[in-house]
Design a protein around this motif. Structure first.
Motif, mmCIF file in Angstrom:
data_model
loop_
_atom_site.group_PDB
_atom_site.id
_atom_site.type_symbol
_atom_site.label_atom_id
_atom_site.label_comp_id
_atom_site.label_asym_id
_atom_site.label_seq_id
_atom_site.Cartn_x
_atom_site.Cartn_y
_atom_site.Cartn_z
ATOM 1 N N GLU A 29 0.828 -1.206 0.000
ATOM 2 C CA GLU A 29 0.000 0.000 0.000
ATOM 3 C C GLU A 29 0.865 1.259 0.000
ATOM 4 O O GLU A 29 0.583 2.221 -0.728
ATOM 5 N N ILE A 30 1.922 1.251 0.798
ATOM 6 C CA ILE A 30 2.840 2.399 0.825
ATOM 7 C C ILE A 30 3.480 2.584 -0.540
ATOM 8 O O ILE A 30 3.602 3.705 -1.046
ATOM 9 N N HIS A 31 3.878 1.475 -1.161
ATOM 10 C CA HIS A 31 4.492 1.554 -2.494
ATOM 11 C C HIS A 31 3.524 2.153 -3.512
ATOM 12 O O HIS A 31 3.924 2.964 -4.363
ATOM 13 N N ASN A 32 2.268 1.772 -3.438
ATOM 14 C CA ASN A 32 1.255 2.314 -4.359
ATOM 15 C C ASN A 32 1.135 3.827 -4.219
ATOM 16 O O ASN A 32 1.055 4.556 -5.215
ATOM 17 N N TYR A 33 1.122 4.304 -2.972
ATOM 18 C CA TYR A 33 0.981 5.748 -2.752
ATOM 19 C C TYR A 33 2.277 6.496 -3.074
ATOM 20 O O TYR A 33 2.235 7.668 -3.449
ATOM 21 N N LEU A 34 3.405 5.824 -2.940
ATOM 22 C CA LEU A 34 4.672 6.434 -3.363
ATOM 23 C C LEU A 34 4.673 6.652 -4.872
ATOM 24 O O LEU A 34 5.227 7.639 -5.376
ATOM 25 N N ASP A 35 4.036 5.743 -5.598
ATOM 26 C CA ASP A 35 3.944 5.874 -7.050
ATOM 27 C C ASP A 35 2.960 6.978 -7.453
ATOM 28 O O ASP A 35 3.127 7.624 -8.489
ATOM 29 N N GLU A 36 1.936 7.182 -6.634
ATOM 30 C CA GLU A 36 0.883 8.152 -6.957
ATOM 31 C C GLU A 36 1.251 9.595 -6.612
ATOM 32 O O GLU A 36 0.791 10.525 -7.275
ATOM 33 N N THR A 105 1.721 12.779 -0.332
ATOM 34 C CA THR A 105 0.890 13.863 -0.837
ATOM 35 C C THR A 105 1.561 14.574 -2.013
ATOM 36 O O THR A 105 2.767 14.397 -2.255
ATOM 37 N N ASP A 106 0.783 15.403 -2.699
ATOM 38 C CA ASP A 106 1.324 16.253 -3.757
ATOM 39 C C ASP A 106 1.443 17.701 -3.292
ATOM 40 O O ASP A 106 1.884 18.563 -4.058
ATOM 41 N N GLU A 107 1.040 17.964 -2.054
ATOM 42 C CA GLU A 107 1.145 19.325 -1.514
ATOM 43 C C GLU A 107 2.615 19.692 -1.326
ATOM 44 O O GLU A 107 3.439 18.860 -0.934
ATOM 45 N N GLU A 108 2.933 20.963 -1.566
ATOM 46 C CA GLU A 108 4.313 21.423 -1.462
ATOM 47 C C GLU A 108 4.792 21.423 -0.003
ATOM 48 O O GLU A 108 3.980 21.575 0.924
#
Length: 233
Positions: A29-36, A105-108
């Motif tokens: 799951e962590i890997h999936n979100y690291l990719d996203e 996240t994608d937040e700066e």
């Protein structure tokens, strides 16, 4: 006759297998979100409270927070160039110790830092915590705030509270239907480890001396493939 539920044998091999599977699910799951997401932040928590942490999660619905299984999270990141999931990500593992979590996240970075710095919640201290305040109740009639505000603006505690306050160590007495102290009573002082008696008194008089805080520790930028620590003020 129904079978007895006592002396039930549990196969430990099955328990261990389930545990390993759970770990693998978290890593995947962590890997999936690291990719996203572009960024992976490590944050630390001070004065943990589940209620406040739920509020924090709600504020980051578009992102993903992992917390509570530090070794598994570190394994998902990788600890060296040989086993890191992404180039440069292994350097983030050195910050994975203590009460820490991950925010994907994608937040700066500045947005994340500003949010965590503003997310501070007051709470009542718990037994075993170190007091951050000195609190003394003045002599005379005992009021609901224990002297935090002038007596003329306060309300005396109800007479039925006298036995409870006395059982918690306060040398009180009833006089003309009012709860009184012969002399000032120090509930706690700064730096003292609190016991349950002290925390109950602090809560009774509305003294909050614990804070839920989140600190940004470091983050990984997937585009630059590098880890940057946050500088403490």
């Amino acid at each position: 006759m129904p079978k007895s539920k006592r002396n039930k044998v549990i196969a430990l091999t099955k328990v261990e297998k389930k545990t390993r599977e759970d770990k693998e699910v978290i890593v995947d799951e962590i890997h999936n979100y690291l990719d996203e997401h572009k960024y992976c932040f490590v944050f630390s928590v001070e004065g943990m409270r589940n209620t406040f942490f739920k509020d924090l999660r709600a504020d980051w619905k578009g992102s993903r927070i992992f917390f509570g299984r530090t070794k598994i999270m570190a394994k998902a990141l990788g600890k060296s160039e040989e086993d890191e999931y992404k180039a440069g990500l292994g350097a983030l593992s050195e910050y994975m110790s203590g009460d820490v979590g991950l925010l994907l996240t994608d937040e700066e970075p500045q947005v994340v830092k500003d949010y965590f710095e503003s997310f501070v919640r007051e709470d009542y201290a718990r037994a075993g915590q170190v007091s951050t305040v000195t609190f003394t109740i003045p002599a005379g009639v005992v009021h609901t705030t224990g002297g935090k505000i002038p007596a003329e603006d306060d309300v005396p505690v109800v007479h039925s509270m006298e036995p409870t306050l006395r059982s918690l160590g306060m040398p009180t007495q009833l006089k003309a239907g009012k709860v009184e102290l012969f002399a000032p009573y120090e509930v706690c002082k700064t730096g003292q480890t609190l016991d349950s008696r002290q925390t109950r008194l602090l809560k009774h008089f509305g003294v909050t001396s614990s804070f839920f805080k989140v600190h940004t520790v470091a983050y990984y930028d997937s585009e630059k493939e590098e880890v940057k620590p946050f500088i403490s003020a």
